[in-house]
Design an enzyme around this catalytic site. Structure first.
Site, mmCIF file in Angstrom:
data_model
loop_
_atom_site.group_PDB
_atom_site.id
_atom_site.type_symbol
_atom_site.label_atom_id
_atom_site.label_comp_id
_atom_site.label_asym_id
_atom_site.label_seq_id
_atom_site.Cartn_x
_atom_site.Cartn_y
_atom_site.Cartn_z
ATOM 1 N N THR A 98 -13.408 0.651 -1.314
ATOM 2 C CA THR A 98 -12.267 -0.102 -1.821
ATOM 3 C C THR A 98 -11.041 0.793 -1.762
ATOM 4 O O THR A 98 -11.156 2.010 -1.853
ATOM 5 C CB THR A 98 -12.509 -0.589 -3.259
ATOM 6 O OG1 THR A 98 -11.261 -0.986 -3.842
ATOM 7 C CG2 THR A 98 -13.126 0.471 -4.156
ATOM 8 N N GLY A 99 -9.889 0.183 -1.595
ATOM 9 C CA GLY A 99 -8.657 0.968 -1.562
ATOM 10 C C GLY A 99 -7.877 0.731 -0.284
ATOM 11 O O GLY A 99 -7.963 -0.339 0.324
ATOM 12 N N GLY A 131 -7.039 0.286 3.102
ATOM 13 C CA GLY A 131 -7.897 -0.019 4.242
ATOM 14 C C GLY A 131 -7.595 0.808 5.482
ATOM 15 O O GLY A 131 -8.513 1.214 6.204
ATOM 16 N N THR A 178 -10.447 -4.770 -4.121
ATOM 17 C CA THR A 178 -11.480 -5.320 -3.245
ATOM 18 C C THR A 178 -12.680 -5.484 -4.166
ATOM 19 O O THR A 178 -12.696 -4.899 -5.234
ATOM 20 C CB THR A 178 -11.794 -4.294 -2.119
ATOM 21 O OG1 THR A 178 -10.697 -4.220 -1.227
ATOM 22 C CG2 THR A 178 -13.031 -4.626 -1.325
ATOM 23 N N ARG A 225 -3.257 -9.058 9.779
ATOM 24 C CA ARG A 225 -3.804 -7.717 9.519
ATOM 25 C C ARG A 225 -5.247 -7.843 8.999
ATOM 26 O O ARG A 225 -5.529 -8.618 8.102
ATOM 27 C CB ARG A 225 -2.927 -7.015 8.489
ATOM 28 C CG ARG A 225 -3.393 -5.608 8.080
ATOM 29 C CD ARG A 225 -4.151 -5.619 6.790
ATOM 30 N NE ARG A 225 -4.439 -4.280 6.270
ATOM 31 C CZ ARG A 225 -5.288 -4.053 5.271
ATOM 32 N NH1 ARG A 225 -5.911 -5.049 4.680
ATOM 33 N NH2 ARG A 225 -5.503 -2.823 4.861
ATOM 34 N N VAL A 226 -6.155 -7.072 9.586
ATOM 35 C CA VAL A 226 -7.543 -7.029 9.119
ATOM 36 C C VAL A 226 -7.816 -5.602 8.663
ATOM 37 O O VAL A 226 -7.491 -4.647 9.366
ATOM 38 C CB VAL A 226 -8.516 -7.439 10.249
ATOM 39 C CG1 VAL A 226 -9.957 -7.219 9.829
ATOM 40 C CG2 VAL A 226 -8.292 -8.904 10.629
ATOM 41 N N GLY A 227 -8.395 -5.470 7.465
ATOM 42 C CA GLY A 227 -8.630 -4.136 6.904
ATOM 43 C C GLY A 227 -10.076 -3.686 7.014
ATOM 44 O O GLY A 227 -10.906 -4.294 7.711
ATOM 45 N N ASP A 228 -10.384 -2.626 6.301
ATOM 46 C CA ASP A 228 -11.717 -1.999 6.367
ATOM 47 C C ASP A 228 -12.840 -2.920 5.905
ATOM 48 O O ASP A 228 -13.991 -2.750 6.324
ATOM 49 C CB ASP A 228 -11.732 -0.740 5.500
ATOM 50 C CG ASP A 228 -11.504 -1.081 4.030
ATOM 51 O OD1 ASP A 228 -10.384 -1.535 3.700
ATOM 52 O OD2 ASP A 228 -12.446 -0.930 3.224
HETATM 53 N N1 GLY Z 1 -9.631 -2.213 1.206
HETATM 54 C C1 GLY Z 1 -9.030 -3.458 1.365
HETATM 55 C C2 GLY Z 1 -8.019 -3.515 2.410
HETATM 56 O O1 GLY Z 1 -7.307 -2.546 2.646
HETATM 57 O O2 GLY Z 1 -7.885 -4.538 3.040
#
Ligand code: GLY
Length: 296
Positions: free
Chosen positions: A216-217, A219, A165, A193-196
């Site tokens: 980052t990492g 999500g 990220t 899919r939507v992440g953090d």
């Molecule tokens: N941190 C990025 C994601 O998991 O989408």
């Protein structure tokens, strides 16, 4: 401590994880260029919001990073992008999730913030909003690099995992904080899919009264711990910024075992950085020390 501000300050990261040697070198160069770009914005009198947007845009344009051009591909071999931005002055925020064919998702997130309505737009609604505010779509293939296409093909056979990220946090001359994050998410992620990185409080948070943070990492793990806001709450408890970042990563590791990294600033511009991964390319510049400090 006294309430003396150390601003302006900017910190950028290019994603936690483990990368091949040639990619590590490219990412070092990329975070250096991005932090200098953000710094020039700050020293020219730009706001923290402008600085984090400029820094993240540069990382989105750099194919070495998993954001914008160079983002990883989802299960269907398509790029879907998440991004968010937050202004610590008034807690204004904007985010987009699972958008396609957008060169600079962070700029779209900023447009969502400035429109002052919904904070998070996803999918087709976000694409329609982009068109309405004059942000052009590119061809889907314009964002796909040969490296990510080859990686997608290889991953489909072995289902390996990876992270990455980009993000920035900044404090401007007026004492305002901002944070921005942008990503292609996880390779082979489920479509939709939507992440953090699109979720305020999880991947991104900024509050002038507290600090600014970007994550980052993994999500899903970051969402479970609302990691950005959690780390800033440690500042409220009186932790030093470096310890707040380390404590956030320690707690996430203990609770989930996932791989993550975090950058943060407290309201005085003091820096905190932590990761539990092999690498996380980072760079920062602050007043009186304008040669970027780079580490991974
Ligand atoms: N941190 C990025 C994601 O998991 O989408």
């Amino acid at each position: 401590m006294t309430a003396r501000s150390f601003g302006p300050v900017i910190v950028v990261h290019g994603g936690a994880g483990k990368a091949a040697t040639d990619v590590v070198e490219a990412r070092r160069a990329g975070v250096r260029a991005a932090v200098m770009n953000g710094w020039q914005t700050l020293t020219a009198g730009g706001s923290a919001v402008e600085a984090v947007e400029q820094a993240v845009k540069m990382l989105e344009d750099d194919p070495a990073f998993n954001a914008g051009r160079g983002a990883c591909l989802n299960r269907d071999g398509e790029i879907e992008l998440d991004a968010s931005i937050m202004d610590g002055r008034d807690l204004a925020a904007g985010a987009i999730g699972a958008v396609k064919r957008i060169v600079n998702p962070v700029t779209l997130a900023r447009a969502v913030m400035e429109a002052g309505g919904p904070i998070l737009l996803v999918g087709e609604g976000a694409q329609q909003f982009a068109a309405a505010v004059g942000i052009q779509e590119c061809a889907a293939e314009a964002l796909v690099t040969e490296r990510q296409r080859a990686r997608w093909t290889a991953l489909r056979q072995e289902c390996a995992e990876s992270v990455g990220t980009v993000g920035a946090v900044a404090l401007d001359r007026a004492g305002h904080l901002a944070a921005a994050t942008s990503t292609g998410g996880l390779p082979l992620k489920a479509p939709g899919r939507v992440g953090d990185s699109a979720l305020i409080g999880c991947g991104t948070y900024a509050d002038d009264q507290l600090g600014a943070a970007g994550c980052t990492g993994d999500g899903e793990a970051i969402i479970k711990l609302t990691l950005a806001k959690t780390a800033l709450e440690f500042l409220r408890e009186g932790e030093e910024p470096m310890e707040a970042a380390r404590r956030a990563v320690r707690e996430l590791t203990a609770r989930t075992g996932a791989e993550v990294g975090i950058i943060l600033l407290d309201r005085y511009g003091r820096i905190g950085v932590a990761r539990n991964t092999a690498q996380m390319a980072c760079a920062w510049i602050r007043e009186g020390n304008i040669d970027p400090e780079i580490f991974d």
